[in-house]
Write a protein that holds these residues in place. Structure first.
Motif, short mmCIF file in Angstrom:
data_model
loop_
_atom_site.label_atom_id
_atom_site.label_comp_id
_atom_site.label_asym_id
_atom_site.label_seq_id
_atom_site.Cartn_x
_atom_site.Cartn_y
_atom_site.Cartn_z
N MET A 1 5.12 5.94 -16.86
CA MET A 1 5.45 5.04 -15.75
C MET A 1 4.26 5.34 -14.47
N LYS A 2 3.61 4.22 -13.88
CA LYS A 2 2.70 4.89 -12.87
C LYS A 2 3.64 4.66 -11.46
N ASN A 3 3.21 5.70 -10.43
CA ASN A 3 3.72 5.96 -9.28
C ASN A 3 2.37 5.75 -8.28
N ILE A 4 2.97 5.36 -7.14
CA ILE A 4 1.97 5.15 -6.04
C ILE A 4 2.54 5.82 -4.76
N SER A 5 1.57 6.07 -3.87
CA SER A 5 2.65 6.65 -2.62
C SER A 5 2.61 5.53 -1.46
N THR A 6 3.42 5.70 -0.42
CA THR A 6 3.48 4.48 0.43
C THR A 6 2.25 4.17 1.17
N THR A 7 1.35 5.22 1.52
CA THR A 7 -0.01 5.23 1.92
C THR A 7 -0.60 4.35 1.14
N GLU A 8 -0.93 4.81 -0.17
CA GLU A 8 -1.72 4.05 -1.01
C GLU A 8 -1.17 2.51 -1.25
N LEU A 9 0.21 2.28 -1.24
CA LEU A 9 0.70 1.00 -1.07
C LEU A 9 0.24 0.16 -0.07
N GLU A 10 0.15 0.59 1.07
CA GLU A 10 -0.10 0.03 2.38
C GLU A 10 -1.66 -0.31 2.27
N GLN A 11 -2.63 0.43 1.70
CA GLN A 11 -3.94 0.12 1.54
C GLN A 11 -4.03 -1.11 0.48
N THR A 12 -3.26 -0.99 -0.73
CA THR A 12 -3.40 -1.94 -1.75
C THR A 12 -2.97 -3.43 -1.08
N LEU A 13 -1.82 -3.29 -0.36
CA LEU A 13 -1.25 -4.55 0.04
C LEU A 13 -2.42 -5.21 1.10
#
Length: 99
Positions: free
Chosen positions: A1-13
């Protein structure tokens, strides 16, 4: 399963409008504050509401701390979705919150 940090999520969004962000907390938790782009699909309703999700688009799953989103991510991955679990959940989110 892939995981992402909240910081990475904010950048992705900020850079990728095609992802689906699913918040699997209960409705009252979601109403207390959530990420603007997040769609509320409580974990308790996920199996009945899976058809609402676009299987052609990546899905990121968030909850309060990461436990429920991990369970939801495992379920969705087994159902054939491209899923990423958000580590730390809303407890780690430092971006804007909509109420």
């Amino acid at each position: 399963m892939k995981n992402i940090s909240t910081t990475e999520l904010e950048q992705t969004l900020q850079t990728d409008a095609s992802i689906q962000l699913i918040d699997v907390r209960e409705t009252d938790e979601y109403a207390g504050g959530h990420i603007e782009q997040a769609k509320n699909v409580p974990l308790s309703e996920l199996t009945e509401r899976t058809a609402e999700l676009d299987a052609k688009q990546p899905i990121h799953v968030i909850c309060l701390s990461g436990g429920r989103s991990m369970n939801a991510s495992m379920y969705l991955e087994q159902a054939g979705f491209d899923v990423t679990n958000v580590d730390g959940g809303m407890m780690s989110w430092e971006g804007n919150v909509t109420r």
